[in-house]
Design a protein around this motif. Structure first.
Motif: not given
Ligand SMILES: [Mg+2]
Ligand SMILES: Nc1ncnc2c1ncn2[C@@H]1O[C@H](COP(=O)(O)OP(=O)(O)O)[C@@H](O)[C@H]1O
Length: 312
Positions: A42-44, A82-84, A158-161
């Motif tokens: 997902k993040s990639t 991003l996720q981080q 939105l990555d896992e917001p």
């Molecule tokens: Mg991820």
């Protein structure tokens, strides 16, 4: 109109295919959900779509722009969370929002009014003077998402917001996003939580091991498996040979078998159940517990991911 068009897009890290020939298109004004377990890619995918990393292969059009040739042009038109976690520790909540507005050249008056509205919408008013480093993880995440709305954009990633948010903050954020979509924004959203995807998304892609296993509306995904039921049988004792005993039954897919737990998916569940019970009884195998329920979206998801594992 499609605002994201992806064709055979791949990203490899050495021998790992983090994203493996995905093809999809996302319509404007919709929420598109990318649903998959940890490590699914997902993040990639988000980093590829937002031009933060370069694909190994494939083509990518964002808002009508060739994103591989013109990454900067794309970046001016999109928002990304991003996720981080990313925040400046010593900046106050207010200053974080303000700074973002300045970065995007939002005029001063407009910055002020957007900030005031976002502080309310994201329940940040009482911490507005607090420094980011003094906030809880959930509060920081809210700042991180809120500041993205300081600027205008056509498309938001939105990555896992909702990671780190409590259930009420989670629901508030999802409702906020729903409202923004009504005003024309398109959202590409990732999650590993199925209920979230179902609540928010117009379309869901289920991804695992870099591959898209299915793309459809939440309802269509459910309908596709609508006739199917899940039969769960718990045996009193471990029976390793159970798979071979049941293997001859037509329309009987055994998904998971630890020897005591059997999970069967079938569109002819009554018939299958009768046959299973007869075989168990003929072989003197005792049942501890049994249930048959319509397959829900959660199970479809788990089943697809499990089948994908066993195919490797
Ligand atoms: Mg991820
Ligand atoms: N920079 C990287 N270098 C090497 N492997 C990576 C890198 N980024 C991601 N991966 C690998 O690619 C796969 C997908 O990761 P990721 O996209 O972060 O998944 P997700 O966001 O769905 O949890 C994982 O196996 C991960 O270890």
């Amino acid at each position: 109109m499609s605002c994201i068009k992806v064709d055979s897009l791949s990203k490899s890290y050495g021998s790992i295919k983090a994203v493996d020939e995905i093809t999809m298109s996302v319509k404007s004004g919709k929420v598109f959900g990318f649903l998959g377990p940890n490590g699914a890619g997902k993040s990639t995918t988000i980093k590829l779509l937002t031009t933060l990393i370069h694909p190994s292969e494939g083509s990518l059009t964002i808002l009508g722009i060739d994103a591989i040739k013109n990454p900067l042009k794309v970046r001016h038109k999109i928002g990304v969370v991003l996720q981080q976690p990313s925040y400046e520790p010593t900046l106050s909540v207010e200053k974080s929002l303000e700074k973002y507005g300045m970065m995007w050249n939002v005029p001063k008056k407009e910055r002020k009014s957007r900030m005031e509205k976002l502080l309310v919408d994201f329940d940040l008013t009482e911490f507005r003077k607090k420094r980011n480093e003094d906030l809880s993880i959930g509060q920081r995440r809210r700042v991180q998402v809120a500041r993205e709305f300081m600027h205008d954009m056509d498309l938001l990633f939105l990555d896992e917001p909702t990671a780190g948010l409590d259930p009420s903050a989670r629901r508030k954020l999802l409702d906020y996003l729903k409202d923004r979509v009504k005003t024309g924004l398109t959202i590409f959203f990732t999650t590993h939580i199925l209920t979230e995807a179902e609540y928010l998304c117009d379309e869901i892609a289920i991804i695992d091991k870099g591959k898209i296993l299915a793309i459809d509306t939440p309802d269509a995904l459910k309908n596709r498996f609508g006739k199917e039921k899940t039969i769960k049988i718990h045996l009193l004792e471990n029976q390793q040979e159970i798979s071979s005993l049941l293997s001859g039954i037509p329309d009987c897919k055994i998904d998971f078998n630890t020897g005591t737990n059997i999970i069967i998916h079938s569109e002819k569940s009554e018939l299958v159940l009768m046959k299973v019970l007869r075989i168990l009884s003929d072989n003197g195998i005792k049942i501890d517990d049994l249930s048959a329920v319509p397959t829900n979206l959660e199970e479809i998801f788990l089943k697809m991911v499990e089948e994908n594992v066993s195919n490797h």
